[in-house]
Design a protein around this motif. Structure first.
Motif, short mmCIF file in Angstrom:
data_model
loop_
_atom_site.label_atom_id
_atom_site.label_comp_id
_atom_site.label_asym_id
_atom_site.label_seq_id
_atom_site.Cartn_x
_atom_site.Cartn_y
_atom_site.Cartn_z
N PRO A 135 151.16 114.13 42.44
CA PRO A 135 152.26 113.06 42.78
C PRO A 135 151.67 112.04 43.73
N GLU A 136 151.99 110.92 43.47
CA GLU A 136 151.24 109.80 44.58
C GLU A 136 152.32 109.80 45.66
N MET A 137 153.54 109.88 45.47
CA MET A 137 154.53 109.90 46.67
C MET A 137 155.71 110.91 46.29
N ILE A 138 156.28 111.46 47.35
CA ILE A 138 157.36 112.15 47.41
C ILE A 138 158.54 111.64 48.25
N ASN A 139 159.60 111.23 47.78
CA ASN A 139 160.66 110.73 48.54
C ASN A 139 160.35 109.47 49.07
N GLY A 140 159.49 108.58 48.31
CA GLY A 140 159.10 107.22 48.91
C GLY A 140 158.21 107.40 49.85
N ILE A 141 157.40 108.70 50.41
CA ILE A 141 156.53 108.82 51.20
C ILE A 141 155.32 109.03 50.62
N ILE A 142 154.23 108.22 50.81
CA ILE A 142 152.84 108.33 50.21
C ILE A 142 152.21 109.68 50.40
N VAL A 143 151.63 110.50 49.63
CA VAL A 143 151.16 111.62 50.05
C VAL A 143 149.52 111.47 50.28
N PRO A 144 149.36 111.82 51.64
CA PRO A 144 148.00 111.47 52.30
C PRO A 144 146.81 112.60 51.83
N TYR A 145 146.49 112.39 50.76
CA TYR A 145 145.41 113.18 50.30
C TYR A 145 144.22 112.91 50.87
N ASN A 146 143.86 111.69 51.37
CA ASN A 146 142.83 111.15 51.96
C ASN A 146 142.36 111.86 53.35
N LEU A 147 143.58 112.49 53.84
CA LEU A 147 143.24 113.13 55.42
C LEU A 147 142.53 114.61 55.16
N SER A 148 141.80 115.00 56.17
CA SER A 148 141.10 116.16 56.24
C SER A 148 142.21 117.20 56.26
N THR A 149 141.57 118.43 55.97
CA THR A 149 142.37 119.75 56.01
C THR A 149 142.79 120.05 57.45
N LYS A 150 142.27 119.70 58.35
CA LYS A 150 142.62 119.99 59.66
C LYS A 150 143.81 118.81 60.25
N GLN A 151 143.58 117.83 59.83
CA GLN A 151 144.75 116.75 59.92
C GLN A 151 145.81 116.99 59.32
N ILE A 163 146.89 120.13 58.31
CA ILE A 163 147.43 121.32 58.98
C ILE A 163 148.07 120.83 60.50
N ASP A 164 147.63 119.79 61.08
CA ASP A 164 148.13 119.49 62.41
C ASP A 164 149.30 118.81 62.19
N ARG A 165 149.35 118.00 61.06
CA ARG A 165 150.77 117.31 60.73
C ARG A 165 151.52 118.26 60.13
N LEU A 166 151.51 119.08 59.34
CA LEU A 166 152.31 120.25 59.02
C LEU A 166 152.94 120.84 60.33
N HIS A 167 152.16 121.37 61.23
CA HIS A 167 153.02 121.91 62.30
C HIS A 167 153.73 121.10 63.10
N ALA A 168 153.47 119.79 63.19
CA ALA A 168 154.36 119.03 63.84
C ALA A 168 155.25 118.29 63.19
N ALA A 169 155.45 118.78 62.04
CA ALA A 169 156.36 117.89 60.81
C ALA A 169 157.86 118.04 61.55
N ALA A 170 158.54 116.52 61.84
CA ALA A 170 159.84 116.88 62.26
C ALA A 170 161.03 116.84 61.09
N ASP A 171 160.58 116.38 60.01
CA ASP A 171 161.49 116.46 58.94
C ASP A 171 161.06 117.08 57.69
N MET A 172 161.94 117.17 56.66
CA MET A 172 161.21 118.05 55.49
C MET A 172 160.60 117.04 54.70
N SER A 173 160.83 115.71 54.69
CA SER A 173 159.87 114.84 54.04
C SER A 173 158.44 114.98 54.65
N CYS A 174 158.10 114.77 55.93
CA CYS A 174 156.96 114.84 56.51
C CYS A 174 156.37 116.12 55.87
N PHE A 175 156.93 117.35 56.07
CA PHE A 175 156.69 118.63 55.74
C PHE A 175 156.13 118.76 54.25
#
Length: 79
Positions: free
Chosen positions: A3-19, A21-33
């Motif tokens: 999928p290119e997008m989920i709920n109107g948010i572009i899936v950031p495939y270009n980010l590194s695994t570490k980036q 994971i950092d975003r995953l742990h800091a996800a403030a809402d389900m969309s970001c998660f």
């Protein structure tokens, strides 16, 4: 299908695994998660898979359910 997008948010495939994971742990809402989980699921990296495992016992039912689905997709690739 990747999928290119989920709920109107572009899936950031270009980010590194570490980036991701950092975003995953800091996800403030389900969309970001969910976009972080999805992007991690397409990384050919054991670290990405292992970052998802702790969420299988998360208190949030929706996070657990989403991670179960992502891990199922990882473990059963289409042939």
């Amino acid at each position: 299908m990747k999928p290119e997008m989920i709920n109107g948010i572009i899936v950031p495939y270009n980010l590194s695994t570490k980036q991701l994971i950092d975003r995953l742990h800091a996800a403030a809402d389900m969309s970001c998660f969910s976009v972080c989980c999805t992007a991690l699921s397409y990384k050919d990296d054991e670290e990405a898979y292992e970052a998802l495992l702790p969420y299988l016992s998360d208190n949030d039912y929706h996070k657990r359910l989403y991670v179960f689905g992502v891990i199922f997709r990882i473990l059963t690739p289409l042939s």
